[in-house]
Design a protein around this motif. Structure first.
Motif, PDB file in Angstrom:
ATOM      1  N   TYR A   1       5.089   0.868   5.660  1.00 56.14           N
ATOM      2  CA  TYR A   1       3.676  -0.307   6.325  1.00 56.14           C
ATOM      3  C   TYR A   1       4.486  -1.397   5.528  1.00 56.14           C
ATOM      4  CZ  TYR A   1      -0.312  -1.940   4.711  1.00 56.14           C
ATOM      5  OH  TYR A   1      -1.854  -2.737   4.567  1.00 56.14           O
ATOM      6  N   TYR A   2       4.829  -1.481   4.069  1.00 60.30           N
ATOM      7  CA  TYR A   2       5.539  -2.849   3.859  1.00 60.30           C
ATOM      8  C   TYR A   2       6.362  -3.062   4.193  1.00 60.30           C
ATOM      9  CZ  TYR A   2       1.977  -2.065   0.292  1.00 60.30           C
ATOM     10  OH  TYR A   2       0.469  -2.281  -0.487  1.00 60.30           O
ATOM     11  N   GLU A   3       7.544  -2.592   4.909  1.00 54.81           N
ATOM     12  CA  GLU A   3       8.611  -2.836   6.102  1.00 54.81           C
ATOM     13  C   GLU A   3       7.629  -3.776   7.378  1.00 54.81           C
ATOM     14  OE1 GLU A   3      12.321   0.272   6.106  1.00 54.81           O
ATOM     15  OE2 GLU A   3      10.593   0.632   7.089  1.00 54.81           O
ATOM     16  N   LYS A   4       6.957  -2.970   7.574  1.00 51.06           N
ATOM     17  CA  LYS A   4       6.056  -3.937   8.760  1.00 51.06           C
ATOM     18  C   LYS A   4       5.300  -5.602   8.130  1.00 51.06           C
ATOM     19  CE  LYS A   4       4.271  -0.657   9.882  1.00 51.06           C
ATOM     20  NZ  LYS A   4       2.752   0.257  10.842  1.00 51.06           N
ATOM     21  N   TRP A   5       5.303  -5.562   7.047  1.00 47.66           N
ATOM     22  CA  TRP A   5       4.823  -6.682   6.288  1.00 47.66           C
ATOM     23  C   TRP A   5       5.648  -6.827   6.527  1.00 47.66           C
ATOM     24  CZ3 TRP A   5       1.095  -6.663   1.947  1.00 47.66           C
ATOM     25  CH2 TRP A   5      -0.357  -6.257   2.148  1.00 47.66           C
TER      26      TRP A   5
ATOM     27  N   VAL B   1       2.747  -8.743  -9.412  1.00 45.37           N
ATOM     28  CA  VAL B   1       3.059  -7.572  -9.216  1.00 45.37           C
ATOM     29  C   VAL B   1       2.446  -7.180  -9.896  1.00 45.37           C
ATOM     30  CG1 VAL B   1       4.820  -5.580 -10.028  1.00 45.37           C
ATOM     31  CG2 VAL B   1       5.565  -7.278  -8.322  1.00 45.37           C
ATOM     32  N   ALA B   2       2.107  -7.636 -11.700  1.00 45.22           N
ATOM     33  CA  ALA B   2       1.670  -7.184 -13.030  1.00 45.22           C
ATOM     34  C   ALA B   2      -0.045  -7.649 -12.717  1.00 45.22           C
ATOM     35  CB  ALA B   2       1.728  -8.519 -13.914  1.00 45.22           C
ATOM     36  N   SER B   3       0.175  -8.538 -11.465  1.00 51.12           N
ATOM     37  CA  SER B   3      -2.050  -7.951 -11.656  1.00 51.12           C
ATOM     38  C   SER B   3      -2.525  -7.889 -10.486  1.00 51.12           C
ATOM     39  CB  SER B   3      -1.835 -10.226 -10.759  1.00 51.12           C
ATOM     40  OG  SER B   3      -3.391 -10.468 -10.548  1.00 51.12           O
ATOM     41  N   ALA B   4      -1.208  -6.964  -9.740  1.00 53.30           N
ATOM     42  CA  ALA B   4      -1.697  -6.363  -8.291  1.00 53.30           C
ATOM     43  C   ALA B   4      -1.632  -4.665  -9.305  1.00 53.30           C
ATOM     44  CB  ALA B   4      -0.561  -6.301  -7.003  1.00 53.30           C
TER      45      ALA B   4
ATOM     46  N   MET C   1       2.724   4.330   7.560  1.00 47.96           N
ATOM     47  CA  MET C   1       3.419   5.260   7.084  1.00 47.96           C
ATOM     48  C   MET C   1       3.908   5.151   5.455  1.00 47.96           C
ATOM     49  SD  MET C   1       7.017   5.745   9.428  1.00 47.96           S
ATOM     50  CE  MET C   1       7.532   7.414   8.566  1.00 47.96           C
ATOM     51  N   ALA C   2       4.082   6.183   4.900  1.00 41.86           N
ATOM     52  CA  ALA C   2       4.814   6.114   3.870  1.00 41.86           C
ATOM     53  C   ALA C   2       5.549   6.272   3.468  1.00 41.86           C
ATOM     54  CB  ALA C   2       4.375   7.488   2.685  1.00 41.86           C
ATOM     55  N   GLY C   3       6.687   6.565   2.960  1.00 43.41           N
ATOM     56  CA  GLY C   3       8.167   6.730   2.363  1.00 43.41           C
ATOM     57  C   GLY C   3       9.005   5.321   1.921  1.00 43.41           C
ATOM     58  N   GLU C   4      10.187   5.664   1.920  1.00 48.38           N
ATOM     59  CA  GLU C   4      10.852   4.901   1.437  1.00 48.38           C
ATOM     60  C   GLU C   4      11.443   3.898   2.447  1.00 48.38           C
ATOM     61  OE1 GLU C   4      12.031   4.272  -1.882  1.00 48.38           O
ATOM     62  OE2 GLU C   4      10.358   5.704  -2.170  1.00 48.38           O
ATOM     63  N   PRO C   5      11.986   2.264   2.381  1.00 46.38           N
ATOM     64  CA  PRO C   5      12.715   1.022   2.608  1.00 46.38           C
ATOM     65  C   PRO C   5      14.088   1.636   3.097  1.00 46.38           C
ATOM     66  CG  PRO C   5      12.487   0.813   1.224  1.00 46.38           C
ATOM     67  CD  PRO C   5      11.789   1.854   0.892  1.00 46.38           C
ATOM     68  N   THR C   6      14.924   0.775   4.307  1.00 46.58           N
ATOM     69  CA  THR C   6      15.798   1.236   4.734  1.00 46.58           C
ATOM     70  C   THR C   6      16.725   0.127   3.917  1.00 46.58           C
ATOM     71  OG1 THR C   6      15.456  -0.437   6.272  1.00 46.58           O
ATOM     72  CG2 THR C   6      15.231   2.037   7.116  1.00 46.58           C
TER      73      THR C   6
ATOM     74  N   ASP D   1       7.867  -2.262  -1.847  1.00 49.67           N
ATOM     75  CA  ASP D   1       6.507  -2.489  -1.447  1.00 49.67           C
ATOM     76  C   ASP D   1       5.569  -3.470  -2.551  1.00 49.67           C
ATOM     77  OD1 ASP D   1       6.848  -0.551  -0.197  1.00 49.67           O
ATOM     78  OD2 ASP D   1       5.596   0.954  -0.624  1.00 49.67           O
ATOM     79  N   LYS D   2       6.177  -3.019  -3.400  1.00 51.31           N
ATOM     80  CA  LYS D   2       5.086  -4.315  -4.649  1.00 51.31           C
ATOM     81  C   LYS D   2       5.676  -5.589  -4.583  1.00 51.31           C
ATOM     82  CE  LYS D   2       3.772  -0.692  -8.078  1.00 51.31           C
ATOM     83  NZ  LYS D   2       3.178  -0.318  -9.428  1.00 51.31           N
ATOM     84  N   ARG D   3       6.745  -5.675  -4.169  1.00 50.28           N
ATOM     85  CA  ARG D   3       7.352  -6.568  -3.987  1.00 50.28           C
ATOM     86  C   ARG D   3       6.902  -7.145  -3.084  1.00 50.28           C
ATOM     87  NH1 ARG D   3      11.569  -9.608  -7.269  1.00 50.28           N
ATOM     88  NH2 ARG D   3      13.045 -10.355  -6.039  1.00 50.28           N
ATOM     89  N   VAL D   4       7.308  -6.710  -1.905  1.00 49.42           N
ATOM     90  CA  VAL D   4       6.588  -7.447  -0.962  1.00 49.42           C
ATOM     91  C   VAL D   4       5.858  -7.829  -0.839  1.00 49.42           C
ATOM     92  CG1 VAL D   4       6.265  -6.981   1.951  1.00 49.42           C
ATOM     93  CG2 VAL D   4       8.187  -6.047   0.729  1.00 49.42           C
TER      94      VAL D   4
END
Lengths: 95, 200
Positions: free
Chosen positions: A71-75, B35-38, B1-6, A33-36
């Motif tokens: 969410y971030y897969e959509k991004w 990433v650090a800034s976010a 939605m929350a969760g892990e990416p494929t 997520d953070k990388r996207v």
């Protein structure tokens, strides 16, 4: 003819009327997520990707993906669509 | 939605990043810096802005007039971000922020949005039955208080300036900031002294 709202136009939608909001769902974003988000942010500052392009290309996703991807897969799908459309990267790069 | 990416999504991201690096558009250092800034952005920033507004009338006026300038005055980098508007709660008026179309959120001052903010249920219901949604967060407003729901958009982001809780007279700005959480800045709950009720 009744106008059917687009899938992302969820304000007031009765479809989720009985779905509780789960306030305890507070997991921080994972590394993907953070990388996207970081890639999107660099592309934005390089004037290669606007918030409207991002939104449009999320709204264009098929409903199955819109409600199925995280969410971030959509991004990511949106970033990829715009970068390919602009010729910044090619489908061959992503194959 | 929350969760892990494929696995497919993870592979797609790495191919995209590799192609962008090959073309000289970004480096790994660019990505890590973002990433650090976010990660540094957090609701503590919004909380400090609220606490300053509670103690400094000139800052309060700036915050309500130009949220972006008020954030920058706290050292927040707002370049590239959409304008920030701030909604002032009053004894008879409460604000609730939602993004019905997607998930627009003032990340620069609140950090990453929580999953529930992006959920279909919150987006659909916040505008239809805000008091029911507030109740799910344990928030009960007195009957005389109006609820104004404000839709964040891709072009304008909103944050709530809640009312300063009674009993905090004489508190320093730093101490006041500890009372304010992300949920208060979105408007799903109200700051209160420990042990006091949410509706007090």
């Amino acid at each position: 003819m009744t106008e059917v709202p687009l899938k992302h136009d969820l304000g007031g939608s009765p479809r989720f009327r009985c779905t509780p909001v789960e306030p305890d769902d507070d997991a921080p974003p994972n590394d993907f997520d953070k990388r996207v988000d970081a890639v999107r942010s660099v592309l934005r500052d390089k004037k290669l990707f606007t918030v409207d392009e991002m939104r449009l290309n999320i709204e264009r996703l098929h409903e199955t993906e819109y409600f199925g991807l995280t969410y971030y897969e959509k991004w990511l799908r949106s970033v990829v669509a715009v970068m390919v459309a602009k010729g910044v990267v090619s489908w061959e790069d992503l194959a | 939605m929350a969760g892990e990416p494929t696995a497919e999504s993870i592979a797609l991201l790495e191919k995209l990043v590799a192609a962008l690096k090959r073309r000289g558009i970004m480096t790994e250092e660019d990505i890590q810096a973002r990433v650090a800034s976010a990660d540094r952005a957090s609701p503590e920033t919004g909380a400090r802005m609220v606490a300053r507004a509670w103690t400094d009338p000139a800052y309060r006026e700036l915050l309500l007039r130009d949220g972006t300038a008020a954030a920058e005055a706290m050292g927040v980098r707002m370049a590239g971000a959409p304008p920030l508007g701030v909604l002032e709660d009053k004894p008879d008026l409460h604000h609730l922020v939602v993004c019905t179309l997607c998930s627009c959120y003032p990340r620069a001052v609140l950090g990453y949005p929580p999953h529930w903010y992006k959920s279909a249920a919150y987006r659909a219901r916040a505008v239809r039955e805000p008091r029911a949604v507030l109740a799910e967060f344990g928030t009960a407003l007195p009957p005389g208080v109006k609820v104004r729901v404000v839709d964040s958009t891709a072009d304008y982001r909103w944050m709530v300036l809640p009312m300063r809780p009674a009993g905090t007279e004489g508190w320093t700005e730093d101490r006041l900031a500890t009372l304010v959480t992300r949920d208060h800045l979105v408007g799903v709950s109200l700051p209160a002294l420990q042990g006091a009720t949410q509706a007090a």
